[in-house]
Design an enzyme around this catalytic site. Structure first.
Site, PDB file in Angstrom:
ATOM      1  N   ASP A 193       3.076  13.112  -6.196  1.00  0.00           N
ATOM      2  CA  ASP A 193       3.045  12.161  -5.084  1.00  0.00           C
ATOM      3  C   ASP A 193       3.473  10.789  -5.632  1.00  0.00           C
ATOM      4  OD1 ASP A 193       0.633  12.124  -2.383  1.00  0.00           O
ATOM      5  OD2 ASP A 193       2.327  10.749  -2.734  1.00  0.00           O
ATOM      6  N   HIS A 227      -4.648  15.127   3.991  1.00  0.00           N
ATOM      7  CA  HIS A 227      -5.860  14.422   3.535  1.00  0.00           C
ATOM      8  C   HIS A 227      -6.123  13.167   4.366  1.00  0.00           C
ATOM      9  CE1 HIS A 227      -2.495  12.372   1.870  1.00  0.00           C
ATOM     10  NE2 HIS A 227      -3.245  11.400   1.391  1.00  0.00           N
ATOM     11  N   ASP A 228      -5.208  12.882   5.291  1.00  0.00           N
ATOM     12  CA  ASP A 228      -5.348  11.686   6.139  1.00  0.00           C
ATOM     13  C   ASP A 228      -5.670  12.020   7.590  1.00  0.00           C
ATOM     14  OD1 ASP A 228      -2.503   9.968   4.634  1.00  0.00           O
ATOM     15  OD2 ASP A 228      -4.622   9.988   4.072  1.00  0.00           O
ATOM     16  N   ASP A 255       5.238   8.632  -0.771  1.00  0.00           N
ATOM     17  CA  ASP A 255       4.163   8.006  -0.004  1.00  0.00           C
ATOM     18  C   ASP A 255       4.629   6.756   0.753  1.00  0.00           C
ATOM     19  OD1 ASP A 255       1.146   7.693   0.349  1.00  0.00           O
ATOM     20  OD2 ASP A 255       1.673   5.746  -0.490  1.00  0.00           O
ATOM     21  N   GLU A 276       7.055  10.859   3.505  1.00  0.00           N
ATOM     22  CA  GLU A 276       6.041  10.473   4.473  1.00  0.00           C
ATOM     23  C   GLU A 276       6.500   9.208   5.179  1.00  0.00           C
ATOM     24  OE1 GLU A 276       2.661   8.263   3.426  1.00  0.00           O
ATOM     25  OE2 GLU A 276       1.384   9.146   4.952  1.00  0.00           O
TER      26      GLU A 276
HETATM   27  O1  TEU Z   1      -0.680   7.011   4.058  1.00  0.00           O
HETATM   28  C1  TEU Z   1       0.219   6.089   4.678  1.00  0.00           C
HETATM   29  C2  TEU Z   1      -0.098   5.974   6.106  1.00  0.00           C
HETATM   30  O2  TEU Z   1       0.715   6.215   6.961  1.00  0.00           O
HETATM   31  C3  TEU Z   1      -1.431   5.499   6.501  1.00  0.00           C
HETATM   32  O3  TEU Z   1      -1.325   4.702   7.649  1.00  0.00           O
HETATM   33  C4  TEU Z   1      -2.292   6.678   6.805  1.00  0.00           C
HETATM   34  O4  TEU Z   1      -1.950   7.177   8.058  1.00  0.00           O
HETATM   35  C5  TEU Z   1      -3.708   6.209   6.691  1.00  0.00           C
HETATM   36  O5  TEU Z   1      -4.296   7.146   5.891  1.00  0.00           O
HETATM   37  C6  TEU Z   1      -4.394   6.003   8.012  1.00  0.00           C
HETATM   38  O6  TEU Z   1      -4.992   7.197   8.429  1.00  0.00           O
HETATM   39  C7  TEU Z   1      -0.381   7.161   2.672  1.00  0.00           C
HETATM   40  C8  TEU Z   1      -1.374   8.139   2.059  1.00  0.00           C
HETATM   41  O7  TEU Z   1      -1.199   9.412   2.666  1.00  0.00           O
HETATM   42  C9  TEU Z   1      -2.766   7.591   2.280  1.00  0.00           C
HETATM   43  O8  TEU Z   1      -3.746   8.512   1.803  1.00  0.00           O
HETATM   44  C10 TEU Z   1      -2.876   6.276   1.522  1.00  0.00           C
HETATM   45  O9  TEU Z   1      -4.152   5.698   1.790  1.00  0.00           O
HETATM   46  C11 TEU Z   1      -1.767   5.297   1.965  1.00  0.00           C
HETATM   47  O10 TEU Z   1      -0.472   5.896   2.021  1.00  0.00           O
HETATM   48  C12 TEU Z   1      -1.642   4.163   0.962  1.00  0.00           C
HETATM   49  O11 TEU Z   1      -1.048   4.652  -0.217  1.00  0.00           O
END
Ligand code: TEU
Ligand code: CA
Length: 534
Positions: A107, A338-339, A209, A273
């Site tokens: 990542d 994970h989000d 990311d 992403e």
């Molecule tokens: O997430 C980027 C992102 O789009 C965030 O707005 C995400 O939706 C956030 O988790 C709100 O729910 C990436 C990673 O997937 C996330 O885990 C990180 O916290 C973030 O970037 C910062 O690196």
């Protein structure tokens, strides 16, 4: 006859029918009983992943990090954090995975570093430090406040005042995650070197990311008020429309530079992403393909992550997306991460079997989030156990992400077989029945359905390399489509209704039913079928 690709113009390097398994290392398997998952734990589960049939694993960040944002605050891109193990462990994982024909994706968190990264420590040391322009530093405005109205995704302003040099620095996420200045070619060069460091160690590529944030408005113009903002349910971040704080066209120039790094190696690729607006539709992803190098790059299609479990919503979203892709565009279907709230919690356990059939029979790349294959659900985390920065900084709105990050459930033994130490997050109460060991012993378990579907994805030419064609059903609860390839023609048909059966309008040989139904019988509620058409 060898399986030729349906779209012969495709220059893509993505393996046909690719199934990527996303691992949140902190929660996958703990090998040294400190309650935190680690690389040796993942190595111990490679046979499980090979049996599941996945072709690649995407590891969320395992780099050196203060862990403010679960490792998405990197303090050294070319080292492994001791929490997870060592560089040697990662080399072993890459080699052991390769022996099982499993590729490893890392990542790349390139929009920002940790504030403890050596680059930022240098940059903040003085106004004339050579690395000052590696980050986004600005003077206070006349009224001695932030340079503009930009907000952090994690709450509050996107600017932090540094009294030592009397300037603000930009952080689109936490203040401990200062944004790199991607306009600076030295920054881009440093990130490309970090990519080469890992590519030279044998990884197959990257998940990229937060790419939307790479390019901001050069004049730092204010973002605009969001007329649709609902303070009772929306994150405070979305009180603005992010027209200037992210998403500028320079992103595509930067992505081409990163693509060129991958092109210098054989068969490497990256999954991107990009969220665009808060509720992205299929068109944003279709447009994105036209601006990237599709030989090595493809965006996760998040548009179905926000859909309700309704046949016509999924049908419209997927048919729109598929109809507008070009042969060289590789779709990437995601059912969780994970989000995001877990699939079984979003749609209910009853829909998980049909959802699995849907996501694993669509074209291109399928991404499974660890635990989805056994039906793991979100866990209600009490405040004393909260770990996620979003829950800590935007409290009380249930936007924290811990619920979808609880430890993998391996067995019905203590701590679900994840660790002999108290896990860093609580284990779901359903672990006694929802776990790998129990489901491996049950022929009709969700886990065994995933195995069957992934095996079919690898062995059925129509699914592996075939075309996608809509198949109207004229029934509100049914969504069907054709997959045609390699002298095989299949229909996938899903009954989204939770209570009503539906006549099956398709005549064909039953290849697989989520409910072990007999051919020519009505589709049961929440049943999916794959039928081979003569
Ligand atoms: O997430 C980027 C992102 O789009 C965030 O707005 C995400 O939706 C956030 O988790 C709100 O729910 C990436 C990673 O997937 C996330 O885990 C990180 O916290 C973030 O970037 C910062 O690196
Ligand atoms: Ca551990």
């Amino acid at each position: 006859m060898p399986l030729s690709r349906q779209n012969t113009t495709n220059q893509s390097r993505f393996p046909d029918g690719l199934v990527v398994y996303q691992i949140y290392p902190r929660s996958f398997k703990d090998s040294n009983n400190d309650g935190i998952g680690d690389l040796k734990g993942i190595i111990s589960k490679l046979d499980y992943l090979a049996d599941l049939g996945v072709n690649a694993i995407w590891l969320c960040p395992v780099y050196s990090s203060p862990m403010i944002d679960g490792g998405y605050d990197v303090s050294d891109y070319e080292n492994v954090d001791p929490t997870f193990g060592s560089l040697k462990d990662l080399d072993t994982l890459i080699a052991q995975a390769a022996r099982r024909n499993i590729q490893v994706l890392l990542d790349i968190v390139a929009n920002h570093t940790s504030d403890k990264h050596a680059w930022f420590i240098e940059s903040r040391s003085s106004l004339d430090n050579p690395k000052r322009n590696w980050y986004v530093w600005k003077d206070p405005t006349d009224s001695s406040s932030e340079p503009n109205n930009w907000l952090s995704v994690f709450g509050g302003p996107a600017w932090e005042y540094d009294p030592h040099t009397k300037q603000y620095y930009l952080h689109s996420f936490a203040k401990q995650q200062p944004d790199l200045n991607w306009q600076n070619p030295e920054v881009r060069q440093a990130m490309k070197n970090a990519m080469r460091f890992w590519l030279d160690r044998g990884i197959a590529g990257f998940r990229m990311d937060a790419v939307d944030w790479y390019a901001k408005d050069a004049s730092l113009r204010d973002d605009l008020p969001n007329p649709a903002y609902n303070p009772s349910i929306d994150s405070p971040y979305n009180m603005l429309l992010h027209r200037h704080s992210k998403g500028q066209k320079e992103i595509y120039k930067y992505l081409q530079e990163l693509s060129d790094v991958l092109l210098a190696y054989p068969d490497r690729y990256m999954l991107i992403e990009a969220h665009f607006d808060t509720l992205p539709g299929p068109q944003q992803f279709v447009d994105f393909y036209r601006k990237i190098d599709t030989r090595v790059a493809a965006p996760f299609n998040f548009s179905n992550l926000y859909l309700p479990w309704e046949a016509k919503r999924f049908e419209t979203c997927i048919n729109t997306f598929q109809s507008r892709l070009r042969p060289q565009d590789t779709p990437v279907y995601v059912s969780g991460s994970h989000d995001r709230t877990r699939l079984a919690t979003r749609f209910g356990m009853g829909a998980t079997r049909a959802a699995a059939m849907l996501f694993l029979t669509l074209p291109g790349i399928a991404v499974i989030y660890n635990g989805e294959e056994i039906g793991m659900e979100n866990v209600q985390i009490n405040t004393t156990s909260t770990q996620d920065i979003i829950e800590r900084s935007i409290t009380g709105r249930g936007q924290g992400r811990d619920g979808e990050r609880t430890p993998m459930q391996w067995s019905s033994s203590r701590n679900a077989g994840f660790s002999d130490h108290t896990p860093w997050l609580p284990i779901s109460s359903n672990y006694l029945t929802t776990n790998v060991q129990t489901e491996e012993s049950q022929p009709d378990s969700l886990l065994n359905l995933y195995r069957q579907l992934i095996n079919l994805r690898h062995t059925s030419p129509a699914i592996k390399i075939g075309t996608y064609q809509p198949l109207p059903t004229n029934h509100a609860d049914l969504f069907a489509y054709l997959r045609i390839g390699g002298q095989q023609k299949l229909t996938v048909i899903i009954n989204f209704s939770r209570s009503k059966s539906a006549p099956c309008p398709i005549v064909g040989e039953m290849l697989l039913s989520t409910h072990s139904s007999q051919v020519n019988t009505p589709l049961q509620p929440l049943e999916g079928r794959i039928l081979q058409i003569p």
